[in-house]
Design a protein around this motif. Sequence first.
Motif, mmCIF file in Angstrom:
data_model
loop_
_atom_site.group_PDB
_atom_site.id
_atom_site.type_symbol
_atom_site.label_atom_id
_atom_site.label_comp_id
_atom_site.label_asym_id
_atom_site.label_seq_id
_atom_site.Cartn_x
_atom_site.Cartn_y
_atom_site.Cartn_z
ATOM 1 N N ARG A 172 0.831 -1.211 0.000
ATOM 2 C CA ARG A 172 0.000 0.000 0.000
ATOM 3 C C ARG A 172 0.864 1.260 0.000
ATOM 4 O O ARG A 172 0.482 2.278 -0.580
ATOM 5 N N ILE A 173 2.013 1.198 0.663
ATOM 6 C CA ILE A 173 2.926 2.351 0.631
ATOM 7 C C ILE A 173 3.373 2.624 -0.801
ATOM 8 O O ILE A 173 3.369 3.767 -1.264
ATOM 9 N N PHE A 174 3.744 1.571 -1.520
ATOM 10 C CA PHE A 174 4.207 1.763 -2.900
ATOM 11 C C PHE A 174 3.064 2.159 -3.832
ATOM 12 O O PHE A 174 3.280 2.857 -4.828
ATOM 13 N N GLU A 175 1.849 1.720 -3.532
ATOM 14 C CA GLU A 175 0.700 2.159 -4.332
ATOM 15 C C GLU A 175 0.488 3.662 -4.174
ATOM 16 O O GLU A 175 0.169 4.361 -5.145
ATOM 17 N N ARG A 176 0.690 4.146 -2.958
ATOM 18 C CA ARG A 176 0.482 5.574 -2.669
ATOM 19 C C ARG A 176 1.688 6.420 -3.097
ATOM 20 O O ARG A 176 1.528 7.550 -3.562
ATOM 21 N N VAL A 177 2.889 5.859 -2.898
ATOM 22 C CA VAL A 177 4.127 6.581 -3.241
ATOM 23 C C VAL A 177 4.978 5.650 -4.109
ATOM 24 O O VAL A 177 5.866 4.954 -3.612
ATOM 25 N N PRO A 178 4.728 5.595 -5.406
ATOM 26 C CA PRO A 178 5.419 4.628 -6.279
ATOM 27 C C PRO A 178 6.936 4.731 -6.271
ATOM 28 O O PRO A 178 7.622 3.725 -6.504
ATOM 29 N N ASP A 179 7.474 5.934 -6.040
ATOM 30 C CA ASP A 179 8.931 6.087 -6.067
ATOM 31 C C ASP A 179 9.548 6.091 -4.676
ATOM 32 O O ASP A 179 10.688 6.525 -4.491
ATOM 33 N N ALA A 180 8.828 5.588 -3.684
ATOM 34 C CA ALA A 180 9.347 5.559 -2.309
ATOM 35 C C ALA A 180 10.592 4.680 -2.220
ATOM 36 O O ALA A 180 10.720 3.678 -2.941
ATOM 37 N N ARG A 181 11.514 5.095 -1.352
ATOM 38 C CA ARG A 181 12.709 4.297 -1.066
ATOM 39 C C ARG A 181 12.611 3.819 0.373
ATOM 40 O O ARG A 181 12.505 4.604 1.301
ATOM 41 N N LEU A 182 12.655 2.489 0.561
ATOM 42 C CA LEU A 182 12.526 1.914 1.885
ATOM 43 C C LEU A 182 13.791 1.153 2.270
ATOM 44 O O LEU A 182 14.350 0.406 1.460
ATOM 45 N N VAL A 183 14.234 1.344 3.492
ATOM 46 C CA VAL A 183 15.324 0.566 4.076
ATOM 47 C C VAL A 183 14.726 -0.182 5.260
ATOM 48 O O VAL A 183 14.230 0.439 6.203
ATOM 49 N N LEU A 184 14.742 -1.510 5.192
ATOM 50 C CA LEU A 184 14.030 -2.328 6.168
ATOM 51 C C LEU A 184 14.957 -3.342 6.813
ATOM 52 O O LEU A 184 15.986 -3.715 6.253
ATOM 53 N N TRP A 185 14.566 -3.785 7.989
ATOM 54 C CA TRP A 185 15.235 -4.884 8.667
ATOM 55 C C TRP A 185 14.232 -5.543 9.597
ATOM 56 O O TRP A 185 13.166 -4.983 9.889
ATOM 57 N N CYS A 186 14.538 -6.730 10.048
ATOM 58 C CA CYS A 186 13.693 -7.427 11.019
ATOM 59 C C CYS A 186 14.157 -7.079 12.428
ATOM 60 O O CYS A 186 15.352 -7.164 12.725
ATOM 61 N N ASP A 187 13.217 -6.727 13.259
ATOM 62 C CA ASP A 187 13.564 -6.387 14.640
ATOM 63 C C ASP A 187 14.241 -7.561 15.337
ATOM 64 O O ASP A 187 15.122 -7.361 16.182
ATOM 65 N N GLU A 188 13.857 -8.769 14.974
ATOM 66 C CA GLU A 188 14.455 -9.962 15.578
ATOM 67 C C GLU A 188 15.949 -10.076 15.258
ATOM 68 O O GLU A 188 16.691 -10.741 15.986
ATOM 69 N N ASP A 189 16.372 -9.418 14.177
ATOM 70 C CA ASP A 189 17.779 -9.466 13.771
ATOM 71 C C ASP A 189 18.596 -8.308 14.336
ATOM 72 O O ASP A 189 19.810 -8.216 14.079
ATOM 73 N N LEU A 190 17.973 -7.407 15.083
ATOM 74 C CA LEU A 190 18.658 -6.188 15.499
ATOM 75 C C LEU A 190 19.939 -6.434 16.296
ATOM 76 O O LEU A 190 20.902 -5.667 16.144
ATOM 77 N N PRO A 191 20.028 -7.473 17.136
ATOM 78 C CA PRO A 191 21.315 -7.712 17.817
ATOM 79 C C PRO A 191 22.476 -7.889 16.846
ATOM 80 O O PRO A 191 23.623 -7.577 17.180
ATOM 81 N N PHE A 192 22.191 -8.377 15.648
ATOM 82 C CA PHE A 192 23.242 -8.650 14.669
ATOM 83 C C PHE A 192 23.470 -7.492 13.688
ATOM 84 O O PHE A 192 24.556 -7.361 13.131
ATOM 85 N N VAL A 193 22.448 -6.677 13.459
ATOM 86 C CA VAL A 193 22.572 -5.627 12.442
ATOM 87 C C VAL A 193 22.563 -4.217 13.043
ATOM 88 O O VAL A 193 22.534 -3.231 12.301
ATOM 89 N N TRP A 194 22.584 -4.109 14.362
ATOM 90 C CA TRP A 194 22.524 -2.803 15.021
ATOM 91 C C TRP A 194 23.539 -1.797 14.457
ATOM 92 O O TRP A 194 23.155 -0.689 14.060
ATOM 93 N N PRO A 195 24.844 -2.124 14.384
ATOM 94 C CA PRO A 195 25.789 -1.140 13.822
ATOM 95 C C PRO A 195 25.473 -0.793 12.367
ATOM 96 O O PRO A 195 25.635 0.361 11.952
ATOM 97 N N GLU A 196 25.038 -1.791 11.597
ATOM 98 C CA GLU A 196 24.704 -1.529 10.192
ATOM 99 C C GLU A 196 23.519 -0.571 10.089
ATOM 100 O O GLU A 196 23.482 0.299 9.212
ATOM 101 N N VAL A 197 22.534 -0.733 10.969
ATOM 102 C CA VAL A 197 21.382 0.170 10.972
ATOM 103 C C VAL A 197 21.837 1.604 11.255
ATOM 104 O O VAL A 197 21.440 2.548 10.560
ATOM 105 N N LEU A 198 22.688 1.780 12.267
ATOM 106 C CA LEU A 198 23.171 3.118 12.620
ATOM 107 C C LEU A 198 23.969 3.734 11.480
ATOM 108 O O LEU A 198 23.787 4.915 11.140
#
Length: 290
Positions: free
Chosen positions: A163-189
């Motif tokens: 629905r986000i892409f339907e409303r904003v077709p050119d949107a740029r999203l950066v996503l991750w799973c919260d369950e993975d945050l212990p492993f990707v925390w520095p990458e997120v920052l």
Amino acid sequence: MQVIYHIGAHCTDEGRILKALLKNRGTLVERGVAVPSPAQFRPVLRRAMQSLSGGLLGQDAGQMIIEDLLDGTPANRLIFSHDFLMSIPMHSIGEEGLYANAPRNVAALSRVFEAGRCEFHIALRNPATLVPALVGMQRGQSYRDVMGAAHPLEMRWRPVIERIFERVPDARLVLWCDEDLPFVWPEVLHRMTGLDPAVALEGESDFLATLLTAEGLAVLESSLKAAPRYTGTRRAITAALLETHLRQGADEEEIDLPGWTQTLVDQITGAYAEDVAAIADHPQVEFLWP
């Protein structure tokens, strides 16, 4: 101006990402990255979004907001971090599924800064644990009040992103799973700030500090000092310590909702895995994997 919106979801990092960014404010300012506090930007963005809904926002409004927030400090990257930007808690779950207002809010936020290139950073969380957490935020309302006629299996992330892409077709999203945050925390920052991974940031172990025992945290810090700043090395150290030095109760989440069985939880979790795989394949989605 690059504009980064970290918009949630609720009940993911619990504000720790913003705290880590503010802890590094000096380093970030030196590199042209501005991180206004929610107290500074929420009233400004709220008025801008309300004006947009009425079609009243002027062409220079975004630049005026930037000038007001930066107050003369040079910057080429502006980060807004708050989970209310995607939805207020009472609208985060309901008969239309998860985050029915997210597409509208993303559309409004993407229009505030005409000259800027916006990215939206979002942590996804397994609805099997997210729904109970969101229900718990609705004070004075029961589970059935919140859910209405909706079924738990209808609480899916894929429709939200579609629905986000339907409303904003050119949107740029950066996503991750919260369950993975212990492993990707520095990458997120680093991804949020746009800084090279070689640049050390304060608070790169802050999230693990909430999960590890004091002994485990000491081992982590000494191990990381002795190891090169390689992502694979850090993740291997993290995995080993989570196996041997996990703080008691840190991985326990009680799910106590009417009609929820282990079978249902497993079904929701399986659907979540399918949604994540499908979302990660979208060409306009950058997914941060462990």
